[in-house]
Design a protein around this motif. Structure first.
Motif, PDB file in Angstrom:
ATOM      1  N   ALA A  43       0.835  -1.206   0.000  1.00 55.32           N
ATOM      2  CA  ALA A  43       0.000   0.000   0.000  1.00 55.32           C
ATOM      3  C   ALA A  43       0.865   1.251   0.000  1.00 55.32           C
ATOM      4  CB  ALA A  43      -0.934  -0.012   1.204  1.00 55.32           C
ATOM      5  N   SER A  44       1.906   1.268   0.825  1.00 54.94           N
ATOM      6  CA  SER A  44       2.671   2.511   0.926  1.00 54.94           C
ATOM      7  C   SER A  44       3.532   2.720  -0.324  1.00 54.94           C
ATOM      8  CB  SER A  44       3.506   2.543   2.205  1.00 54.94           C
ATOM      9  OG  SER A  44       4.592   1.663   2.074  1.00 54.94           O
ATOM     10  N   ASP A  45       3.959   1.636  -0.968  1.00 57.32           N
ATOM     11  CA  ASP A  45       4.821   1.812  -2.141  1.00 57.32           C
ATOM     12  C   ASP A  45       4.061   1.994  -3.452  1.00 57.32           C
ATOM     13  OD1 ASP A  45       6.874   1.579  -0.426  1.00 57.32           O
ATOM     14  OD2 ASP A  45       7.752  -0.239  -1.295  1.00 57.32           O
ATOM     15  N   PHE A  46       2.873   1.370  -3.549  1.00 56.39           N
ATOM     16  CA  PHE A  46       2.205   1.344  -4.856  1.00 56.39           C
ATOM     17  C   PHE A  46       0.830   1.996  -4.913  1.00 56.39           C
ATOM     18  CE2 PHE A  46       4.855  -2.642  -5.305  1.00 56.39           C
ATOM     19  CZ  PHE A  46       5.749  -2.098  -6.212  1.00 56.39           C
ATOM     20  N   PHE A  47       0.138   2.081  -3.788  1.00 55.93           N
ATOM     21  CA  PHE A  47      -1.271   2.436  -3.876  1.00 55.93           C
ATOM     22  C   PHE A  47      -1.543   3.924  -3.690  1.00 55.93           C
ATOM     23  CE2 PHE A  47      -2.342  -2.157  -2.354  1.00 55.93           C
ATOM     24  CZ  PHE A  47      -1.893  -2.632  -3.571  1.00 55.93           C
TER      25      PHE A  47
END
Lengths: 497, 322
Positions: free
Chosen positions: B309-313
């Protein structure tokens, strides 16, 4: 040859004016102009084939197939969502299985008329936001335009690519009892409905292949491609392979299906305001790889929600700083901001003069005669003939607030009179047009129902008109209001070669 | 070409998770119904509430944890965000957002599935019908999976879909094990009894693993064997090890194939988890305490999701890409 003899005999015999053998035997147009019967009488072979084929079907089968078609609309999710306090209800735009046909000759007029209208609208908007010649020349009252709530001072002095403001334009057209077409309304902001044109055709091909079998109907499936090309035309000049996105208010918008449809047809991302941001006067979208430049935005968000920095500061749907980028030319917007001045119902009344002013041509399609209640003469005429006129508020859409004089009760007329006297500038009036009808499937039979037509024009460097357009049909007996919010449905529209 | 929108990546990931979650919940309800046919039945339904830590929410709306109420709570109760109908609804909502990306067939099937589910009533859940209801859910979810496999375009989106499904399935298999092992812990004289064996049997069947298990262990059925199979056995597609392995592979391919720098933390977590599962034997797991291991696995799976979530979303968007 026997065949030729047969044909010769047929042309000599009196032509039937409608099919009289089967399902349509009892069908009467009740004195209205009937789109299909008129072509039938003209011995248009395609119209004959359509009506004869319908005539040969039985009502039960027809109703069954109509039900299947509507179920398909639900299953494909070709729906708009109505939100109540408790629930979200998916509704479909009711679909009538009997198509509306347009002859090649009629379409040639309509196509030219729409192109002319779009050319005049773009010239008008460009002039108003730059030199204002038409206002100085007194052809259109300056205050009508400059105090219009859709006038955007942010657009003043801005040059747009190819002089195009209304890249997507919808023209509402009706046909009167005299067989002539009239423009009822222009939609130069974010006209909707084109997805139904294409989906209705798909639905028709699946549900009634036998009705269309071998008929020369012009295709509609390349709309997305034409739209994508036009949007490419308005990218910043330095960009070779522009990134185009469609900006939607989101899944809660009633036209969300259409946003999905268009994004799919064009193969572009369907974004929301929260997916975009502005840095250094450029627009970016948030991707899994970080920020990516956006070059063209087909926005389905109204002007006032587009950029909270420039317009409504409370908007959560827009992109702060977007207008700044647009003015700097780092991003293309379709439609341009401020096109609402051209599709206002009060400005509409001046459209024939606007066409003559910029194009030095007579309108190909006439306006409906319109009385402008902000003008003393127009108001007096309207008040004197209230029971014969249709009175429309200038700011409303969706068929709301309309008083149909000949159908209104005495109380309704009094209410209307009071409103007119209180805020005359808010209204226009028009004679009641006896809208043309089309054979339409009802619960018990095929019966005549009133229709209109909204062709869609796409303009980048040049204008292309999707053959046909959205035929809306007033499903209630006798009704002339075709809006989906007021019991309207739609039909597939066949432009015949 | 434009890159995958961060919001779309999240939607695909969650679409897969919600469908997998609905399927696995149907499996758990199915197996629990089998358990509850004995004299201790009522107690078993309450244990499902504990399993999902839903006691509080359930008892706020229902005074008694009767079988009918708990079943309704987890199936058709639209007010319960973890019910099957809520999961399928969330899957459909994500699919609606994703329609520009997914195939028409994926969308249509989910739309029809949801509308059929929404039209169901308590009658469809009554005693003899619950198994049929659970089959309906499993089939609907598997149809979705099959259509997706057969029609979904293989770009970045596909990897996020695979990640979502693997992670959710791993998590749900740990919960299925808990139903039997943690919450239905038999008294010492029950261990190895026909009753105990029949419960393990049901757990395996609910995970569609009975026949595979039998091929591996032609005779006998012990807690260690079954738990080991569901946790560690790589060839079994619902085992935690298989899911973690698949998630790690998917994330590696995604990062390499699309030259993405994000996802490093999530991948490290997956590698650690895989190494841990690889190093265990069934006997050691049971001896060291299955419950603690399951808790640890669940926590690590959550950390993987948080990393994605933190890297892609779209929660962070540091660098501008070309």
């Amino acid at each position: 040859m026997p065949q030729d003899q047969q044909q010769a005999a047929e042309t000599l015999a009196p032509q039937p004016t409608k099919p009289a053998q089967g399902l349509l035997a009892g069908y009467e147009a009740l004195g209205h102009y009937d789109e299909l019967l008129a072509l039938y009488r003209d011995t248009n072979p395609s119209a004959r084939a359509i009506l004869d084929r319908l005539d040969g079907m039985d009502l039960e089968t027809l109703c069954d197939r109509a039900r299947d078609a509507e179920l398909e609309l639900y299953n494909f999710g070709i729906t708009f969502t109505v939100y109540t306090q408790k629930d979200a209800i998916d509704r479909i735009l009711p679909f009538d299985v009997i198509p509306r046909a347009i002859s090649a000759a009629d379409w040639a007029v309509l196509e030219r008329g729409v192109q002319q209208r779009v050319a005049a609208i773009n010239a008008f908007i460009g002039d108003v936001y730059n030199d204002g010649k038409i206002l100085k020349d007194g052809v259109v009252p300056a205050d009508l335009v400059l105090t219009n709530e859709n006038y955007r001072p942010e657009m003043e002095g801005l040059a747009v690519p190819h002089g195009t403001y209304a890249h997507i334009d919808g023209t509402d057209i009706v046909r009167g009892n005299d067989g002539a077409f009239y423009v009822l309304e222009d939609n130069a902001r974010t006209p909707s409905g084109v997805s139904y044109v294409v989906e209705n055709r798909h639905l028709m091909l699946r549900a009634f292949p036998d009705l269309m079998h071998e008929l020369p109907v012009r295709p509609v499936s390349n709309y997305g491609q034409r739209l994508r090309e036009a949007l490419g035309d308005i990218a910043p000049e330095s960009v070779l392979d522009p990134v185009v996105v469609l900006l939607s208010p989101g899944t809660y918008n009633s036209a969300y299906f259409e946003h999905i449809f268009l994004a799919r047809e064009m193969g572009v991302p369907l974004v929301e305001g929260r997916d975009l941001l502005v840095e250094d006067d450029r627009v970016y979208m948030k991707t899994i790889r970080g920020l990516q430049r956006v070059d063209v935005i087909y926005r389905r968000i109204n002007d006032d929600f587009l950029d909270p920095e420039a317009f409504n500061p409370a908007s959560m749907l827009g992109v702060p700083g977007l207008m700044r980028c647009y003015r700097k030319g780092t991003v293309g917007l379709a439609n341009a901001v401020g096109t609402g001045i051209a599709d206002d119902k009060a400005v509409y009344a001046y459209m024939p003069r606007i066409i003559r002013y910029y194009l030095d041509e007579e309108p190909v399609i006439q306006n409906v005669e319109t009385h402008i209640c902000r003008e003393t003469e127009g108001l007096r005429f309207t008040l004197d003939n209230l029971d014969k006129l249709v009175v429309k508020p200038v700011g409303e859409a969706g068929g709301y607030g309309i008083t149909v004089g000949p159908r209104a009760s005495r109380d309704e007329l009094e209410t209307c009179r009071k409103q007119l006297e209180e805020r005359p500038a808010n209204y226009i009036s028009q004679p009641m047009i006896d809208l043309s009808v089309c054979p339409t499937l009802t619960d018990h039979a095929i019966a005549p129902r009133h229709v209109d037509l909204r062709p869609f024009a796409v303009t980048g460097k040049s204008t292309w008109v999707l053959p046909g357009g959205l035929t809306r049909v007033a499903l209630r007996e006798g009704s002339i209001i075709v809006n989906s919010s007021q019991g309207g449905g739609s039909k597939d529209t066949w432009v015949l070669e | 070409m434009s890159n995958l929108l961060a919001r779309y990546a999240a939607s695909i990931f969650w679409l897969a998770r919600y469908v997998e979650r609905a399927e696995d919940l149907a499996r758990i309800l199915d197996v629990n119904e089998t358990f509850s046919r004995d004299s201790r039945g009522g107690q078993n339904w309450r244990s499902i509430l504990q399993l999902y830590a839903d006691d509080e929410r359930f008892f706020a709306a229902n005074p008694h944890a009767s079988a009918a109420e708990v079943i309704h709570f987890y199936t058709l109760d639209a007010g319960n965000p973890s019910s099957i109908v809520s999961s399928i609804r969330a899957a459909r909502e994500n699919a609606r957002t994703l329609r520009p990306l997914i195939s028409t067939e994926m969308w249509t099937q989910l739309n029809i599935f949801y509308n059929r589910l929404r039209a169901m009533t308590r009658e469809d859940l009554a005693e003899p019908r619950l198994a049929r209801f659970c089959s309906f859910i499993k089939e609907g979810c598997q149809t979705h999976t099959g259509i997706t496999e057969g029609t979904f375009y293989r770009d970045e989106g596909w990897y996020f879909y695979q990640l979502g499904r693997s992670l959710e399935r791993a998590d749900q298999t740990t919960r299925l094990l808990e139903v039997k092992y943690h919450l239905l812990l038999p008294s010492s004289q029950d261990v190895g009894s026909p009753f105990d064996v029949s419960q393990w049997n049901a757990v395996l069947r609910s995970a569609a693993g009975f026949h595979a298990f039998r091929r591996l262990h032609p005779s006998g059925m012990t807690a260690a064997n079954v738990a080991g199979f569901l946790l560690l056995h790589l060839p079994f597609p619902r085992s935690v090890h298989a899911c973690v392995h698949s998630a790690a592979q998917t994330l590696e391919e995604l990062r390499e194939g699309y030259a993405l720098t994000g996802g490093a933390d999530a991948l490290e977590q997956l590698h650690e988890l895989r190494a841990m599962l690889r190093g265990h034997t069934a006997a050691a797991v049971v001896q060291a305490g299955l419950h603690e291991l399951l808790d640890d696995v669940q926590a690590r799976l959550n950390a993987v999701s948080a990393g994605l979530a933190s890297d892609f979303f779209g929660l962070g968007h540091a660098a501008a890409a070309e």
